[in-house]
Design an enzyme around this catalytic site. Structure first.
Site, PDB file in Angstrom:
ATOM      1  N   GLU A  44       0.857  -1.228  -0.006  1.00 36.99           N
ATOM      2  CA  GLU A  44       0.187  -0.026   0.153  1.00 36.99           C
ATOM      3  C   GLU A  44       0.817   1.193  -0.063  1.00 36.99           C
ATOM      4  OE1 GLU A  44      -2.736   0.230   3.370  1.00 36.99           O
ATOM      5  OE2 GLU A  44      -3.403   2.181   2.633  1.00 36.99           O
ATOM      6  N   ARG A 270       5.056 -13.183   9.358  1.00 37.27           N
ATOM      7  CA  ARG A 270       5.913 -11.953   9.114  1.00 37.27           C
ATOM      8  C   ARG A 270       7.254 -11.919   9.624  1.00 37.27           C
ATOM      9  NH1 ARG A 270       2.418  -8.079   9.308  1.00 37.27           N
ATOM     10  NH2 ARG A 270       3.611  -6.359   9.409  1.00 37.27           N
ATOM     11  N   LYS A 280       4.035   0.730   9.539  1.00 32.30           N
ATOM     12  CA  LYS A 280       4.378   1.931   8.810  1.00 32.30           C
ATOM     13  C   LYS A 280       3.652   3.039   9.636  1.00 32.30           C
ATOM     14  CE  LYS A 280       2.907  -0.004   4.709  1.00 32.30           C
ATOM     15  NZ  LYS A 280       2.804   0.099   3.563  1.00 32.30           N
TER      16      LYS A 280
END
Ligand code: ATP
Ligand code: MG
Length: 566
Positions: A44, A270, A280
């Site tokens: 994104e 992850r 983020k």
């Protein structure tokens, strides 16, 4: 241990094996998806990529390469309020720098807004979606909990025609934000909360960095992602573990909209790194609150920050290879990342002498005005790297902490009366100390043994060897030393705000450093090992004749030490 060939796109001698590659291999052998393998990396554009993304990039592009397939770069730009072209450009640059190529396969989820809308109308017409007019808070209250089923919205059974009309008017911009949403009609009693009539579209009167004001309704990730995958012919949609519970919804969207392909979602754990945060949102807070100097601050775990710090694409790819891909969450020691960089630069980085905190040395029996050149080895690991000449003269600089007026036990460096060898040059003896009024040492008086370079005493062994630069020839430079950005292994332990765990000593600037003259014209991005000090990389702030260097890592290899002991 093997490392990836420096040629981007070339697979290592032994291709990695993991549970995802096993699935893909099985699918290919069984002829699923027509034997095709097509992955995507779907960031994104709401921030810069970080080291966790590097794991996903290496996996997605790596799987495609290993099985003769393709990997798309897809910008998942469905949330206009947080996204920006600056991020799109940074993402492209970082993926390329890591050594991967999407060729012409770059896509944006926003390219599919019209198709996504058409599929949504189809769902409404088939009674599989409805417009809900509850507020966000009311929807949350109706959703239930892990132990309690949800309650249907009073709008759940609104006639198809009414939902269709409202949905079209949502698109037309007739309603303010938050007044209606489009929801899938699945199962309010499902034990999986994601299946309790999830939201597919929200009203958001916002400017989108690509579609401008063409849209005021935006699809959710759970709706847009599977359809985007299908429209691109993705076969294996690899994502992180937190989407495992969303997989039934992923499959529901595909089954209900019947797009031209049937991708399958596969989840992996992850990357978590100690002493690091990777969300983020939190990285953005560091940037916005100016706690670091931008997204590419060398202390940031972003790809741009790691690059500026001096990490190489080879070392990051090697790191991703070594951590592997699994289904179980764990925390990787940041020392491993530093270790892979040391291994890479040990092989490749030329050596140089740099005095970070200079202390002047005057060799009183060395003739004034004389300059000799001594030969220094460029890289003992790489005989092909050759040698270079380094000027030697009467006035030199050594490192302040290489001298102690009252030496501690086992201090084998310089002190009054003691001898050391200057690297590639002579043996010197300290004969005196000059201080200023404040009592600070400003200069050392020394003598040298003229026979100790190529004469009778050349082979003489003394306990310490120091790096040095010739004062008249040295290049003034700024050197920046970094430590961990966070103090704690888990900066978010117990739900604390990681910004309260910042290391106040994470950056030390040394504006008075002195480098050997061969570094005068260094270009930004060039790597060196400064002898005894670590691996360094010239910063983009470097100007002609005024280098700025970042220390990427010290020479002390905590990882090698730990793995030997363990
Ligand atoms: P963040 O939590 O940092 O905002 P994100 O998952 O929202 O991360 P995206 O831009 O959506 O960020 O991520 C793009 C891809 O990278 C996704 O497929 C995601 O699963 C993957 N990814 C993100 N973080 C990690 C990580 N720490 N380890 C491995 N893959 C990751
Ligand atoms: Mg995401």
């Amino acid at each position: 241990m093997s490392s990836i060939d420096s040629d981007p796109g070339v697979t290592p001698a032994a291709p990695p094996s993991d549970f995802i590659r096993e699935i893909v291999r099985g699918d290919q052998e069984a002829g699923r998806h027509g034997g095709r393998v097509h992955t995507r990396f779907p960031p994104e554009p709401n921030g810069y990529l970080h080291i966790g993304h590097a794991k996903s990039i290496c996996l997605n592009f790596g799987v495609a390469a290993d099985f003769g397939g393709w990997c798309n770069l897809r910008l998942d730009d469905t949330n206009p309020t947080k996204e920006d072209v600056e991020y799109v450009e940074a993402i492209m640059a970082d993926v390329r720098w890591l050594g991967f190529d999407w060729h012409e396969r770059m896509y944006f989820a926003s390219d599919y807004f019209e198709r996504l809308y058409e599929y949504a109308e189809l769902l409404v017409r088939e009674g599989k979606a409805y417009v809900d007019s509850l507020s966000a808070d009311e929807i949350r209250a109706h959703r239930g909990t892990l132990t309690e089923p949800g309650r249907p919205s009073p709008y759940r059974d609104r006639p198809v025609e009414e939902s269709l009309d409202l949905f079209r008017r949502m698109r037309a911009g007739e309603f303010p934000d938050g007044t209606h949403v489009l929801r899938a009609k699945i199962d309010m009693a499902s034990p999986n909360i994601n299946m309790r009539d999830p939201t597919l579209y929200r009203i958001r009167h916002a400017h989108h960095h690509r579609t401008g004001t063409a849209w005021c309704i935006y699809p959710t990730y759970d709706y847009a992602h599977p359809i985007s995958d299908a429209l691109e012919g993705i076969t294996h949609s690899i994502c992180t573990l937190e989407f495992e519970d969303h997989r039934p919804l992923y499959d529901w969207v595909i089954a209900s909209t019947r797009p031209p392909a049937t991708p399958q979602q596969i989840e992996f754990a992850r990357l978590n790194l100690n002493y690091t945060v990777m969300s983020k949102r939190k990285l953005l807070a560091l940037v916005e609150q100016r706690l670091v100097h931008g997204w590419d601050d060398p202390r940031m775990p972003t790809i741009a920050g790691l690059r500026r710090r001096g990490f190489t694409p080879e070392s990051i790819r090697d790191f991703c290879l070594r951590i592997g891909v699994a289904k179980k969450e764990n925390v990787v020691d940041i020392a491993l990342l530093e270790h892979t960089l040391r291994e890479d630069l040990n092989r490749r980085a030329p050596r140089a002498m740099a005095v970070l905190r200079p202390l002047k040395v005057v060799i009183e029996n060395y003739p004034e005005g004389r300059v000799e050149t001594v030969m220094a080895v460029n890289n003992p690991e790489d005989p092909g790297a050759g040698t270079r000449e380094v000027p030697f003269s009467r006035e030199l600089y050594i490192e302040q902490d290489d001298f102690m007026e009252e030496p501690a036990k086992k201090f084998f460096r310089l002190s009054p009366g003691a001898e050391v060898r200057l690297r590639y040059a002579y043996v010197i003896t300290c004969t005196g100390v000059v201080k200023n009024e404040a009592g600070t040492i400003t200069e050392l008086q020394c003598t040298y043994d003229p026979e100790s370079l190529s004469g009778e005493t050349a082979a003489r062994r003394v306990k310490g060897t120091l790096h040095w630069v010739s004062a008249a020839h040295a290049v003034a430079a700024e050197v920046r030393l970094y430590d961990r950005l966070f103090l704690s292994e888990d900066p978010e332990a117990g739900g604390r705000d990681p910004l309260s765990d910042l290391n106040p000593a994470s950056l030390v600037r040394l504006p008075e450093s002195r480098l050997e003259p061969s570094l005068a014209g260094v270009a930004a991005g060039t790597h060196y090992q400064f002898e005894r000090q670590g691996y360094f990389c010239a910063d983009p702030d470097t100007r002609a004749g005024a280098p700025v260097f970042n220390r990427a890592v010290t020479l002390k290899d905590a990882w090698a030490r730990l793995s030997k002991r363990g």
